[in-house]
Design a protein around this motif. Structure first.
Motif, PDB file in Angstrom:
ATOM      1  N   GLN A  52       0.827  -1.199   0.000  1.00 53.87           N
ATOM      2  CA  GLN A  52       0.000   0.000   0.000  1.00 53.87           C
ATOM      3  C   GLN A  52       0.875   1.267   0.000  1.00 53.87           C
ATOM      4  O   GLN A  52       1.371   1.694   1.029  1.00 53.87           O
ATOM      5  CB  GLN A  52      -0.946   0.013   1.208  1.00 53.87           C
ATOM      6  CG  GLN A  52      -2.027  -1.051   1.185  1.00 53.87           C
ATOM      7  CD  GLN A  52      -3.030  -0.861   0.068  1.00 53.87           C
ATOM      8  OE1 GLN A  52      -3.207   0.241  -0.435  1.00 53.87           O
ATOM      9  NE2 GLN A  52      -3.683  -1.934  -0.336  1.00 53.87           N
ATOM     10  N   GLU A  53       1.130   1.776  -1.173  1.00 56.40           N
ATOM     11  CA  GLU A  53       1.562   3.158  -1.434  1.00 56.40           C
ATOM     12  C   GLU A  53       3.025   3.496  -1.171  1.00 56.40           C
ATOM     13  O   GLU A  53       3.699   4.044  -2.041  1.00 56.40           O
ATOM     14  CB  GLU A  53       0.674   4.143  -0.645  1.00 56.40           C
ATOM     15  CG  GLU A  53       0.963   5.597  -0.972  1.00 56.40           C
ATOM     16  CD  GLU A  53       0.105   6.583  -0.207  1.00 56.40           C
ATOM     17  OE1 GLU A  53       0.453   7.766  -0.222  1.00 56.40           O
ATOM     18  OE2 GLU A  53      -0.899   6.171   0.412  1.00 56.40           O
ATOM     19  N   TYR A  83       6.718   3.479  -3.574  1.00 53.78           N
ATOM     20  CA  TYR A  83       6.381   3.189  -4.957  1.00 53.78           C
ATOM     21  C   TYR A  83       5.154   3.957  -5.443  1.00 53.78           C
ATOM     22  O   TYR A  83       4.993   4.189  -6.640  1.00 53.78           O
ATOM     23  CB  TYR A  83       6.129   1.686  -5.137  1.00 53.78           C
ATOM     24  CG  TYR A  83       7.308   0.833  -4.761  1.00 53.78           C
ATOM     25  CD1 TYR A  83       8.411   0.727  -5.599  1.00 53.78           C
ATOM     26  CD2 TYR A  83       7.322   0.140  -3.562  1.00 53.78           C
ATOM     27  CE1 TYR A  83       9.502  -0.057  -5.256  1.00 53.78           C
ATOM     28  CE2 TYR A  83       8.407  -0.653  -3.207  1.00 53.78           C
ATOM     29  CZ  TYR A  83       9.493  -0.746  -4.051  1.00 53.78           C
ATOM     30  OH  TYR A  83      10.564  -1.513  -3.700  1.00 53.78           O
ATOM     31  N   GLY A  84       4.255   4.281  -4.521  1.00 56.36           N
ATOM     32  CA  GLY A  84       3.052   5.018  -4.896  1.00 56.36           C
ATOM     33  C   GLY A  84       1.890   4.161  -5.331  1.00 56.36           C
ATOM     34  O   GLY A  84       0.780   4.667  -5.492  1.00 56.36           O
ATOM     35  N   PHE A  85       2.110   2.863  -5.525  1.00 56.26           N
ATOM     36  CA  PHE A  85       1.010   2.022  -6.004  1.00 56.26           C
ATOM     37  C   PHE A  85       0.355   1.251  -4.862  1.00 56.26           C
ATOM     38  O   PHE A  85       0.877   1.178  -3.749  1.00 56.26           O
ATOM     39  CB  PHE A  85       1.469   1.070  -7.114  1.00 56.26           C
ATOM     40  CG  PHE A  85       2.620   0.161  -6.756  1.00 56.26           C
ATOM     41  CD1 PHE A  85       2.492  -0.837  -5.801  1.00 56.26           C
ATOM     42  CD2 PHE A  85       3.837   0.277  -7.425  1.00 56.26           C
ATOM     43  CE1 PHE A  85       3.538  -1.685  -5.492  1.00 56.26           C
ATOM     44  CE2 PHE A  85       4.897  -0.570  -7.122  1.00 56.26           C
ATOM     45  CZ  PHE A  85       4.744  -1.550  -6.160  1.00 56.26           C
ATOM     46  N   HIS A  86      -0.788   0.659  -5.193  1.00 50.92           N
ATOM     47  CA  HIS A  86      -1.550  -0.159  -4.251  1.00 50.92           C
ATOM     48  C   HIS A  86      -1.713  -1.548  -4.872  1.00 50.92           C
ATOM     49  O   HIS A  86      -2.198  -1.659  -5.998  1.00 50.92           O
ATOM     50  CB  HIS A  86      -2.925   0.456  -3.984  1.00 50.92           C
ATOM     51  CG  HIS A  86      -2.860   1.841  -3.431  1.00 50.92           C
ATOM     52  ND1 HIS A  86      -2.973   2.106  -2.082  1.00 50.92           N
ATOM     53  CD2 HIS A  86      -2.682   3.037  -4.041  1.00 50.92           C
ATOM     54  CE1 HIS A  86      -2.877   3.408  -1.890  1.00 50.92           C
ATOM     55  NE2 HIS A  86      -2.694   3.995  -3.059  1.00 50.92           N
ATOM     56  N   ARG A  87      -1.312  -2.574  -4.145  1.00 53.93           N
ATOM     57  CA  ARG A  87      -1.454  -3.948  -4.618  1.00 53.93           C
ATOM     58  C   ARG A  87      -2.136  -4.777  -3.526  1.00 53.93           C
ATOM     59  O   ARG A  87      -1.723  -4.754  -2.377  1.00 53.93           O
ATOM     60  CB  ARG A  87      -0.089  -4.569  -4.917  1.00 53.93           C
ATOM     61  CG  ARG A  87       0.715  -3.839  -5.991  1.00 53.93           C
ATOM     62  CD  ARG A  87       0.183  -4.121  -7.389  1.00 53.93           C
ATOM     63  NE  ARG A  87       1.058  -3.544  -8.398  1.00 53.93           N
ATOM     64  CZ  ARG A  87       0.947  -2.312  -8.893  1.00 53.93           C
ATOM     65  NH1 ARG A  87      -0.031  -1.524  -8.463  1.00 53.93           N
ATOM     66  NH2 ARG A  87       1.782  -1.880  -9.815  1.00 53.93           N
TER      67      ARG A  87
END
Length: 197
Positions: free
Chosen positions: A39-40, A43-47
């Protein structure tokens, strides 16, 4: 709660893998491609598409299991997960990073952190334990299922119940084969912090 967990019918898959087999007292998983929990942070992404077979618990428990896998590619990982929802969970075990298999844990309370450390024993065969009680999480790891040094101690969100069970992900590939066995779920052990039993 001492019954063989993998024989119970109340385990629920989050992102069931295409290939998995329930064995006598165990579970064999082959990971799908590009799976992860994160979560965030950084990297900034959500998986939230990693593989997790969660069993219900009370508000306090100890869970432990044996994990066997051949970690080879960046971010290959397997171990235990304790989960409330997509924003509140921990995963812990072995993760391949910087050219070697490392001890790793990710604690997520809205955003994820990541802690790694070298592992002195064979990462292809290890035990991991999680104890949750009174808003505290204690993670332990073992090379033989008998001696359990501390891996991590941290605050953890309180809940009336959690889900706990085996977790495996391969963010950079598919095909990591992992065997989970000797899964036990009990009341919290209640041992001293430096008790290695």
């Amino acid at each position: 709660m001492d019954d063989p967990i993998f024989d119970r019918s109340d385990g629920v898959w989050l992102n069931e893998p295409e290939q998995w087999t329930a064995l006598a007292g165990g579970l064999h998983v082959v990971t799908d491609r590009a799976t992860d929990f994160w979560q965030e942070t950084h990297y900034g992404f959500h998986r939230d598409n990693g593989h997790f077979l969660g069993f219900p618990t009370t508000d306090a428990f100890t869970a432990e299991m044996r994990v066997q896998g051949d970690f080879q590619a960046l971010y290959d990982q397997a171990g235990i997960m304790v989960r409330i929802d997509a924003q509140h969970w921990v995963k812990a075990g072995i993760e391949f990073s910087d050219g070697r298999a490392m001890l790793a844990s990710v604690l997520t309370d809205g955003r994820s952190d990541w802690a790694t450390a070298p592992y002195e024993h064979d990462p292809r065969d290890f035990w991991v334990r999680a104890t949750v009680a009174n808003g505290t999480l204690r993670l332990q790891v073992s090379h033989d299922g008998r001696v359990w040094p501390l891996m991590r101690l941290s605050p953890f969100p309180r809940a009336s119940c959690y889900r706990v069970g085996p977790m495996a992900c391969t963010p950079e590939r598919a095909g990591l084969q992992v065997a989970f066995s000797m899964f036990r779920l009990t009341a919290p052990l209640g041992r001293g912090l430096h008790d290695l039993a």
